[in-house]
Enzyme design. Structure first.
Site, PDB file in Angstrom:
ATOM      1  N   HIS A   4       0.781  -1.252  -0.149  1.00 18.82           N
ATOM      2  CA  HIS A   4       0.069  -0.029  -0.058  1.00 18.82           C
ATOM      3  C   HIS A   4       0.859   1.339   0.007  1.00 18.82           C
ATOM      4  O   HIS A   4       1.096   1.645   1.091  1.00 18.82           O
ATOM      5  CB  HIS A   4      -0.930  -0.070   1.244  1.00 18.82           C
ATOM      6  CG  HIS A   4      -2.099   1.048   1.209  1.00 18.82           C
ATOM      7  ND1 HIS A   4      -3.492   0.754   1.545  1.00 18.82           N
ATOM      8  CD2 HIS A   4      -2.107   2.169   0.840  1.00 18.82           C
ATOM      9  CE1 HIS A   4      -3.998   1.756   1.311  1.00 18.82           C
ATOM     10  NE2 HIS A   4      -3.403   2.739   0.793  1.00 18.82           N
ATOM     11  N   HIS A  53       1.515   5.175  -2.191  1.00 20.32           N
ATOM     12  CA  HIS A  53       1.282   6.118  -3.293  1.00 20.32           C
ATOM     13  C   HIS A  53       2.560   6.917  -3.733  1.00 20.32           C
ATOM     14  O   HIS A  53       3.160   7.311  -3.237  1.00 20.32           O
ATOM     15  CB  HIS A  53       0.353   7.424  -2.493  1.00 20.32           C
ATOM     16  CG  HIS A  53      -1.132   6.575  -2.101  1.00 20.32           C
ATOM     17  ND1 HIS A  53      -2.062   6.586  -2.671  1.00 20.32           N
ATOM     18  CD2 HIS A  53      -1.118   6.269  -0.898  1.00 20.32           C
ATOM     19  CE1 HIS A  53      -2.791   6.203  -1.954  1.00 20.32           C
ATOM     20  NE2 HIS A  53      -2.633   5.825  -0.650  1.00 20.32           N
ATOM     21  N   LEU A  54       2.581   6.410  -5.002  1.00 20.16           N
ATOM     22  CA  LEU A  54       3.971   6.998  -5.776  1.00 20.16           C
ATOM     23  C   LEU A  54       3.630   8.151  -6.537  1.00 20.16           C
ATOM     24  O   LEU A  54       4.625   8.868  -6.971  1.00 20.16           O
ATOM     25  CB  LEU A  54       4.600   5.768  -6.683  1.00 20.16           C
ATOM     26  CG  LEU A  54       4.760   4.460  -5.975  1.00 20.16           C
ATOM     27  CD1 LEU A  54       5.652   3.647  -6.739  1.00 20.16           C
ATOM     28  CD2 LEU A  54       5.754   4.885  -4.580  1.00 20.16           C
ATOM     29  N   ASN A 103      -4.337   6.376  -7.477  1.00 19.70           N
ATOM     30  CA  ASN A 103      -5.334   7.549  -7.315  1.00 19.70           C
ATOM     31  C   ASN A 103      -3.863   8.775  -7.761  1.00 19.70           C
ATOM     32  O   ASN A 103      -3.732   9.610  -7.098  1.00 19.70           O
ATOM     33  CB  ASN A 103      -5.677   8.113  -6.009  1.00 19.70           C
ATOM     34  CG  ASN A 103      -4.490   8.010  -4.902  1.00 19.70           C
ATOM     35  OD1 ASN A 103      -3.669   7.314  -5.136  1.00 19.70           O
ATOM     36  ND2 ASN A 103      -4.964   8.525  -3.672  1.00 19.70           N
ATOM     37  N   ASP A 117      -8.584   3.224  -3.784  1.00 15.83           N
ATOM     38  CA  ASP A 117      -8.086   3.806  -2.524  1.00 15.83           C
ATOM     39  C   ASP A 117      -8.045   5.301  -2.434  1.00 15.83           C
ATOM     40  O   ASP A 117      -7.385   5.740  -3.444  1.00 15.83           O
ATOM     41  CB  ASP A 117      -6.590   2.997  -2.470  1.00 15.83           C
ATOM     42  CG  ASP A 117      -6.095   3.487  -0.957  1.00 15.83           C
ATOM     43  OD1 ASP A 117      -6.687   3.175   0.012  1.00 15.83           O
ATOM     44  OD2 ASP A 117      -5.315   4.312  -0.895  1.00 15.83           O
ATOM     45  N   ASP A 126       1.052   2.489   3.735  1.00 18.95           N
ATOM     46  CA  ASP A 126       0.201   3.686   3.147  1.00 18.95           C
ATOM     47  C   ASP A 126       0.796   4.804   3.089  1.00 18.95           C
ATOM     48  O   ASP A 126       0.452   5.971   3.438  1.00 18.95           O
ATOM     49  CB  ASP A 126      -1.223   3.658   4.139  1.00 18.95           C
ATOM     50  CG  ASP A 126      -2.208   4.538   3.408  1.00 18.95           C
ATOM     51  OD1 ASP A 126      -2.069   5.095   2.235  1.00 18.95           O
ATOM     52  OD2 ASP A 126      -3.137   4.802   4.026  1.00 18.95           O
TER      53      ASP A 126
HETATM   54  O1  DOR Z   1      -4.783   9.891   4.131  1.00 17.58           O
HETATM   55  C1  DOR Z   1      -4.899   9.410   3.118  1.00 17.58           C
HETATM   56  N1  DOR Z   1      -4.025   9.710   1.969  1.00 17.58           N
HETATM   57  N2  DOR Z   1      -5.856   8.307   3.079  1.00 17.58           N
HETATM   58  C2  DOR Z   1      -6.074   7.663   1.902  1.00 17.58           C
HETATM   59  O2  DOR Z   1      -6.651   6.965   1.775  1.00 17.58           O
HETATM   60  C3  DOR Z   1      -5.304   8.359   0.753  1.00 17.58           C
HETATM   61  C4  DOR Z   1      -3.950   8.910   0.843  1.00 17.58           C
HETATM   62  C5  DOR Z   1      -3.534   9.831  -0.354  1.00 17.58           C
HETATM   63  O3  DOR Z   1      -3.377   9.544  -1.485  1.00 17.58           O
HETATM   64  O4  DOR Z   1      -2.844  10.792  -0.053  1.00 17.58           O
END
Ligand code: DOR
Length: 429
Positions: A65, A67-68, A99, A157, A310
């Site tokens: 999990h 985010h790149l 996303n 997500d 995350d």
């Molecule tokens: O706090 C968050 N940031 N929750 C998420 O589900 C997405 C993530 C993000 O993409 O910054």
């Protein structure tokens, strides 16, 4: 090129091994694991021998999990900078959420991520594609085409799939492809406008809040749908006691569900927000002490299978604003392992079960051919110094994101060597 990792404590849950041994790597693969491999191999041409006495040798860590941010938000992170952060954190494989901009909802974005990954040549990056077009929750994406392009799972997500009928179809299609749906569980009507956990601290700070039930109502729904469809469901970033309880019950009843939590949920609580540090703003939000205790229990008893960071990097301009307007999320790749080792120090997990949640279990969720040190496996290996004390300094992060609430913390335990496909990609000793 031959590499001999000599005398480390090899901990591999996939082989149920925890013993001092040598590991021999040749041409990118694990060739031998056993005692005293040094004498027989020291004369091999091109051999590099690393003395790892007192260190822990584990299968390359896997974070499913992250985010790149590329394509579209390169000012926050790129595939290259995120991969560098992964290496420094001990990760050899990471999966990235869709996303981005454009959203990874079609073959060309998935192929772009894979191409960039190959160009970088640092860690294995596995794209997770969107469940719905633009993650808007209306139309399903082309699951088969995305799988064919290299996607390893589906998730919206960052946003929940509010439409239960769409979620049902997503589970059915993904199941027919033997791929997981990764659920971001949040009822938007219940969470609307909230910026932190609903409880005493939110009332005290005067911030609008998100109740636990916003997460739990969707966990309940998705468990019902998983049971109804017999499809594999993976629940992302579990943060509440109620979610842990329902997942535990669902597993006992044989529902095909796996679940993850992130280090901030077993380390911090909403009380930390009293300083209004926007680096603590994250969705789902940091919860109460009781929730944190339940998350730890869920890790201990196996209800929560995976620890994932995350990793959600943001730029200073996204965070240095009033709390209500700040972007949510925190960077995690470079602190995840050390915070997780804290669970072992506290006696919440054995080292073997911690490594299980960071290697073989996440590999299982995404069906990745990774996560173990069996003979013939890709030589993805992480070496940990359990005694290394270090101070988390966000200025030294490889990630472009500096948004860590752990800046200044003293940590114990660190990845000191990260080997991907037999090549040393990160070394800190
Ligand atoms: O706090 C968050 N940031 N929750 C998420 O589900 C997405 C993530 C993000 O993409 O910054």
């Amino acid at each position: 090129m031959t590499l001999l990792l000599k005398g480390g404590r090899v901990v591999d849950p996939s082989l149920n091994r925890d013993e001092v041994a040598d590991l021999l790597i040749k041409n990118g693969k694990i060739v031998k694991l056993g005692k005293d491999l040094y004498k027989a191999n020291k004369a091999a041409p091109d051999i590099e021998v690393l003395d790892l006495r007192g260190k822990i040798v584990v299968p390359g860590l896997i974070d499913i999990h992250t985010h790149l941010r590329e394509p579209g938000f390169e000012y926050k992170e790129t595939i290259a900078s995120g991969s560098e952060a992964a290496l420094a954190g001990g990760f050899t494989s990471i999966a990235c959420m869709p996303n981005t901009n454009p959203v990874n909802d079609n073959r060309s974005v998935t192929e772009f991520i894979r191409r960039k990954t190959t160009e970088c040549g640092l860690v294995n990056v596995y794209p997770i594609a969107a469940i719905s077009v633009k993650s808007e929750g209306t139309f399903l994406t082309e699951f088969l085409d995305l799988k064919d392009a290299g996607a390893v799972g589906f998730s919206d997500d960052g946003k929940p799939v509010m439409n239960a009928a769409l979620m049902r179809r997503a589970l059915e299609y993904a199941s027919s492809l033997d791929m997981p749906i990764i659920a971001h569980c949040e009822d938007k009507n219940l969470s609307a406008g909230g910026v932190m956990h609903e409880g005493f601290v939110a009332a005290e700070l005067g911030l609008s809040a998100i109740p636990s039930v916003a997460e739990e109502i969707m966990v309940a729904r998705d468990l019902l749908l998983a049971e109804f469809t017999s499809a594999p469901l993976h629940i992302a970033h579990v943060s509440t006691a109620g979610s842990v309880r329902m997942i535990r019950e669902a597993k006992a009843r044989g529902i095909r569900v796996t679940a993850e939590t992130a280090p901030h949920y077993f380390t911090l609580t909403d009380e930390a927000l009293r300083g209004f540090d926007t680096n603590l703003k994250v969705y789902p939000p940091l919860r109460s002490r009781e929730d944190r205790a339940s998350v730890r229990e869920g890790l201990s008893d196996g209800t929560l299978d995976v620890i994932a960071s995350d990793h959600a990097p943001h730029a200073r301009t996204d965070k240095e604003v009033e709390f209500d307007y700040a972007a949510s999320g925190l960077t995690g790749l470079e602190t995840s392992l050390s915070l997780s080792l804290g669970l072992v120090a506290d006696g919440a997990l054995t080292l073997l079960s911690l490594i299980e949640k960071m290697t073989v279990n996440p590999a299982g969720v995404l069906r990745l051919p990774k996560g173990g040190l069996a003979i013939g496996a890709d030589a993805d290996v992480t070496v940990i110094d359990p005694d290394r004390e270090w101070i988390c300094d966000r200025a030294l992060f490889r990630s472009r994101g500096r948004n860590s609430p752990f800046h200044g913390w003293t940590m114990k335990g660190k990845a000191i060597l990260t080997i991907v496909g037999g090549t040393v990609r990160y070394r800190d000793f």
